[in-house]
Design a protein around this motif. Structure first.
Motif, PDB file in Angstrom:
ATOM      1  N   LEU A 149       0.844  -1.189   0.000  1.00 19.99           N
ATOM      2  CA  LEU A 149       0.000   0.000   0.000  1.00 19.99           C
ATOM      3  C   LEU A 149       0.881   1.241   0.000  1.00 19.99           C
ATOM      4  O   LEU A 149       1.495   1.589   1.005  1.00 19.99           O
ATOM      5  CB  LEU A 149      -0.921  -0.007   1.220  1.00 19.99           C
ATOM      6  CG  LEU A 149      -1.958  -1.133   1.265  1.00 19.99           C
ATOM      7  CD1 LEU A 149      -2.682  -1.136   2.609  1.00 19.99           C
ATOM      8  CD2 LEU A 149      -2.959  -0.994   0.122  1.00 19.99           C
ATOM      9  N   ASP A 150       0.925   1.932  -1.125  1.00 18.44           N
ATOM     10  CA  ASP A 150       1.882   3.027  -1.298  1.00 18.44           C
ATOM     11  C   ASP A 150       1.408   4.329  -0.665  1.00 18.44           C
ATOM     12  O   ASP A 150       0.212   4.599  -0.570  1.00 18.44           O
ATOM     13  CB  ASP A 150       2.122   3.256  -2.790  1.00 18.44           C
ATOM     14  CG  ASP A 150       3.431   4.003  -3.060  1.00 18.44           C
ATOM     15  OD1 ASP A 150       4.192   4.255  -2.102  1.00 18.44           O
ATOM     16  OD2 ASP A 150       3.692   4.312  -4.230  1.00 18.44           O
ATOM     17  N   ASN A 151       2.396   5.117  -0.248  1.00 18.75           N
ATOM     18  CA  ASN A 151       2.243   6.524   0.146  1.00 18.75           C
ATOM     19  C   ASN A 151       1.544   6.758   1.478  1.00 18.75           C
ATOM     20  O   ASN A 151       0.739   7.687   1.634  1.00 18.75           O
ATOM     21  CB  ASN A 151       1.539   7.315  -0.961  1.00 18.75           C
ATOM     22  CG  ASN A 151       2.420   7.486  -2.175  1.00 18.75           C
ATOM     23  OD1 ASN A 151       3.553   7.963  -2.069  1.00 18.75           O
ATOM     24  ND2 ASN A 151       1.932   7.064  -3.330  1.00 18.75           N
ATOM     25  N   LEU A 152       1.894   5.934   2.461  1.00 21.41           N
ATOM     26  CA  LEU A 152       1.426   6.188   3.826  1.00 21.41           C
ATOM     27  C   LEU A 152       1.808   7.595   4.287  1.00 21.41           C
ATOM     28  O   LEU A 152       1.115   8.193   5.113  1.00 21.41           O
ATOM     29  CB  LEU A 152       2.030   5.144   4.771  1.00 21.41           C
ATOM     30  CG  LEU A 152       1.788   5.294   6.267  1.00 21.41           C
ATOM     31  CD1 LEU A 152       0.294   5.244   6.582  1.00 21.41           C
ATOM     32  CD2 LEU A 152       2.521   4.203   7.034  1.00 21.41           C
ATOM     33  N   ASP A 153       2.886   8.131   3.740  1.00 25.55           N
ATOM     34  CA  ASP A 153       3.390   9.457   4.156  1.00 25.55           C
ATOM     35  C   ASP A 153       2.809  10.608   3.344  1.00 25.55           C
ATOM     36  O   ASP A 153       3.353  11.719   3.370  1.00 25.55           O
ATOM     37  CB  ASP A 153       4.911   9.480   4.060  1.00 25.55           C
ATOM     38  CG  ASP A 153       5.416   9.329   2.629  1.00 25.55           C
ATOM     39  OD1 ASP A 153       4.637   8.849   1.762  1.00 25.55           O
ATOM     40  OD2 ASP A 153       6.578   9.671   2.361  1.00 25.55           O
ATOM     41  N   SER A 154       1.704  10.397   2.637  1.00 25.66           N
ATOM     42  CA  SER A 154       1.164  11.475   1.793  1.00 25.66           C
ATOM     43  C   SER A 154       0.832  12.724   2.604  1.00 25.66           C
ATOM     44  O   SER A 154       0.889  13.845   2.091  1.00 25.66           O
ATOM     45  CB  SER A 154      -0.074  10.997   1.034  1.00 25.66           C
ATOM     46  OG  SER A 154      -1.169  10.777   1.910  1.00 25.66           O
ATOM     47  N   PHE A 155       0.516  12.558   3.875  1.00 22.77           N
ATOM     48  CA  PHE A 155       0.168  13.727   4.713  1.00 22.77           C
ATOM     49  C   PHE A 155       1.330  14.702   4.819  1.00 22.77           C
ATOM     50  O   PHE A 155       1.125  15.899   5.042  1.00 22.77           O
ATOM     51  CB  PHE A 155      -0.294  13.278   6.100  1.00 22.77           C
ATOM     52  CG  PHE A 155       0.790  12.708   6.975  1.00 22.77           C
ATOM     53  CD1 PHE A 155       1.485  13.513   7.858  1.00 22.77           C
ATOM     54  CD2 PHE A 155       1.111  11.350   6.915  1.00 22.77           C
ATOM     55  CE1 PHE A 155       2.485  12.990   8.677  1.00 22.77           C
ATOM     56  CE2 PHE A 155       2.100  10.823   7.734  1.00 22.77           C
ATOM     57  CZ  PHE A 155       2.793  11.636   8.606  1.00 22.77           C
ATOM     58  N   THR A 156       2.558  14.237   4.650  1.00 23.51           N
ATOM     59  CA  THR A 156       3.723  15.124   4.733  1.00 23.51           C
ATOM     60  C   THR A 156       3.821  16.032   3.508  1.00 23.51           C
ATOM     61  O   THR A 156       4.593  16.999   3.526  1.00 23.51           O
ATOM     62  CB  THR A 156       5.026  14.323   4.861  1.00 23.51           C
ATOM     63  OG1 THR A 156       5.259  13.563   3.666  1.00 23.51           O
ATOM     64  CG2 THR A 156       4.973  13.374   6.051  1.00 23.51           C
ATOM     65  N   ARG A 157       3.061  15.752   2.466  1.00 25.58           N
ATOM     66  CA  ARG A 157       3.050  16.566   1.236  1.00 25.58           C
ATOM     67  C   ARG A 157       1.725  17.301   1.058  1.00 25.58           C
ATOM     68  O   ARG A 157       1.413  17.773  -0.035  1.00 25.58           O
ATOM     69  CB  ARG A 157       3.311  15.665   0.020  1.00 25.58           C
ATOM     70  CG  ARG A 157       4.658  14.978   0.052  1.00 25.58           C
ATOM     71  CD  ARG A 157       4.885  14.083  -1.153  1.00 25.58           C
ATOM     72  NE  ARG A 157       4.085  12.865  -1.124  1.00 25.58           N
ATOM     73  CZ  ARG A 157       4.412  11.774  -0.433  1.00 25.58           C
ATOM     74  NH1 ARG A 157       5.525  11.755   0.283  1.00 25.58           N
ATOM     75  NH2 ARG A 157       3.636  10.697  -0.463  1.00 25.58           N
ATOM     76  N   SER A 158       0.932  17.370   2.116  1.00 25.99           N
ATOM     77  CA  SER A 158      -0.441  17.882   2.007  1.00 25.99           C
ATOM     78  C   SER A 158      -0.581  19.351   2.376  1.00 25.99           C
ATOM     79  O   SER A 158      -1.706  19.837   2.494  1.00 25.99           O
ATOM     80  CB  SER A 158      -1.365  17.056   2.902  1.00 25.99           C
ATOM     81  OG  SER A 158      -1.108  17.328   4.281  1.00 25.99           O
ATOM     82  N   HIS A 159       0.534  20.058   2.530  1.00 18.03           N
ATOM     83  CA  HIS A 159       0.488  21.459   2.969  1.00 18.03           C
ATOM     84  C   HIS A 159      -0.268  21.597   4.296  1.00 18.03           C
ATOM     85  O   HIS A 159      -1.019  22.547   4.511  1.00 18.03           O
ATOM     86  CB  HIS A 159      -0.149  22.354   1.905  1.00 18.03           C
ATOM     87  CG  HIS A 159       0.435  22.178   0.538  1.00 18.03           C
ATOM     88  ND1 HIS A 159       1.761  22.430   0.271  1.00 18.03           N
ATOM     89  CD2 HIS A 159      -0.117  21.757  -0.630  1.00 18.03           C
ATOM     90  CE1 HIS A 159       1.998  22.183  -1.020  1.00 18.03           C
ATOM     91  NE2 HIS A 159       0.880  21.765  -1.579  1.00 18.03           N
ATOM     92  N   ARG A 160      -0.077  20.612   5.161  1.00 16.48           N
ATOM     93  CA  ARG A 160      -0.668  20.559   6.496  1.00 16.48           C
ATOM     94  C   ARG A 160      -2.187  20.422   6.486  1.00 16.48           C
ATOM     95  O   ARG A 160      -2.844  20.674   7.500  1.00 16.48           O
ATOM     96  CB  ARG A 160      -0.252  21.791   7.313  1.00 16.48           C
ATOM     97  CG  ARG A 160       1.245  21.896   7.519  1.00 16.48           C
ATOM     98  CD  ARG A 160       1.602  23.053   8.420  1.00 16.48           C
ATOM     99  NE  ARG A 160       3.049  23.108   8.647  1.00 16.48           N
ATOM    100  CZ  ARG A 160       3.650  24.011   9.413  1.00 16.48           C
ATOM    101  NH1 ARG A 160       2.911  24.944  10.025  1.00 16.48           N
ATOM    102  NH2 ARG A 160       4.960  24.000   9.571  1.00 16.48           N
ATOM    103  N   LEU A 161      -2.739  19.983   5.376  1.00 19.35           N
ATOM    104  CA  LEU A 161      -4.179  19.745   5.332  1.00 19.35           C
ATOM    105  C   LEU A 161      -4.537  18.400   5.950  1.00 19.35           C
ATOM    106  O   LEU A 161      -5.645  18.228   6.474  1.00 19.35           O
ATOM    107  CB  LEU A 161      -4.668  19.800   3.881  1.00 19.35           C
ATOM    108  CG  LEU A 161      -4.557  21.162   3.184  1.00 19.35           C
ATOM    109  CD1 LEU A 161      -4.944  21.039   1.723  1.00 19.35           C
ATOM    110  CD2 LEU A 161      -5.431  22.194   3.881  1.00 19.35           C
ATOM    111  N   LEU A 162      -3.633  17.438   5.856  1.00 22.30           N
ATOM    112  CA  LEU A 162      -3.837  16.121   6.445  1.00 22.30           C
ATOM    113  C   LEU A 162      -2.929  15.952   7.652  1.00 22.30           C
ATOM    114  O   LEU A 162      -1.864  16.584   7.728  1.00 22.30           O
ATOM    115  CB  LEU A 162      -3.517  15.013   5.429  1.00 22.30           C
ATOM    116  CG  LEU A 162      -4.305  15.002   4.124  1.00 22.30           C
ATOM    117  CD1 LEU A 162      -3.792  13.895   3.216  1.00 22.30           C
ATOM    118  CD2 LEU A 162      -5.795  14.832   4.392  1.00 22.30           C
TER     119      LEU A 162
END
Length: 264
Positions: A149-162
């Motif tokens: 399951l890819d991109n568990l860290d997507s929140f780090t690229r969310s501009h602090r939205l996630l």
């Protein structure tokens, strides 16, 4: 058979046809399909960009969910669980409310041109988990043994939205659905996070040598870590430091079926 005997039999058959099926008593635990763990002591071939022949020393093969598994190795199915695939934008336009937006525009992972999924509410996480859950069930139906399951860290690229908390809550839903399908589940990204707390079974560590993160995955998963490097000097470092314990592969960044492929 006489009508005197036949009539009661017909009545019994009608009653049985209308009777409810036997239901499992409430409170009895659900039987979960058996999950085959990731093997250790063998090499991995990371084939997301296209299928190719698998060498005899390789026991683990990772392929995209739209590709066919090998059928004779431990097959891992790649699923982008937290971001969209660049070629699936038409699909996500039909689920536009599940794409994360800022000022009305999708938030993009610039490195790959992928939109981030919106994990901010429980309802959206549940909806997304149903969609991705269908994909993981498809992996199981096709004969894969596990899912990455890819991109568990997507929140780090969310501009602090996630938030990290939202990502972990969503991960828990995806892992549960994959386990229900009989698949082992691999954590992808977010080095240092103990994915075993949400029941991940192994990890896929891209460039853990380059960023000196391999030990953080090994701490939680032991030998069940798949290491993939894209630069030769990082590959050499990773082989030297963890190659005796982990499967380590050097690939080209495009993961093309004719590209670079080396093992320790």
């Amino acid at each position: 058979m006489s009508s005197r005997v036949l009539a009661p039999l017909l009545t019994l058959l009608v009653l049985l046809a209308g009777a409810p099926a036997y239901a499992q008593p409430q409170g009895r635990p659900r039987v979960q399909p058996q999950v085959e763990p990731l093997p250790v002591g063998t090499d991995v071939d990371y084939q997301l960009g296209g299928n190719r022949a698998v060498p005899r020393h390789v026991g683990i093969v990772v392929r995209d969910r739209n590709a066919a598994p090998t059928g004779d190795r431990y097959d891992v199915c790649y699923v982008n669980g937290f971001q969209t695939q660049a070629d699936e934008r038409r699909f996500w336009h039909r689920h536009w409310g599940l794409v994360l937006k800022q000022d009305g525009k999708p938030v993009v992972d610039e490195a790959w041109g992928e939109w981030l999924l919106d994990l901010r509410t429980s309802a959206k996480r549940e909806h997304l988990a149903r969609i991705v859950g269908r994909w993981t069930q498809g992996c199981a139906d096709d004969g894969f043994d596990a899912v990455e399951l890819d991109n568990l860290d997507s929140f780090t690229r969310s501009h602090r939205l996630l938030t990290r908390q939202e990502a972990v809550a969503y991960a828990r839903l995806l892992v549960r659905r994959a386990h229900d399908a009989g698949l082992a589940v691999g954590q992808k990204n977010l080095a240092g996070f103990d994915g075993t707390k949400v029941s991940y079974d192994f990890a896929v560590a891209e460039e853990c040598g380059r960023y000196r993160e391999c030990a953080s995955y090994v701490r939680h998963y032991g030998r069940r870590v798949l290491a993939v490097e894209y630069r030769r000097r990082d590959f050499r470092w990773t082989c030297r430091h963890v190659g005796a314990r982990l499967p380590v592969e050097l690939r080209d960044l495009d993961l093309s079926p004719t590209g670079v492929r080396r093992w320790c």
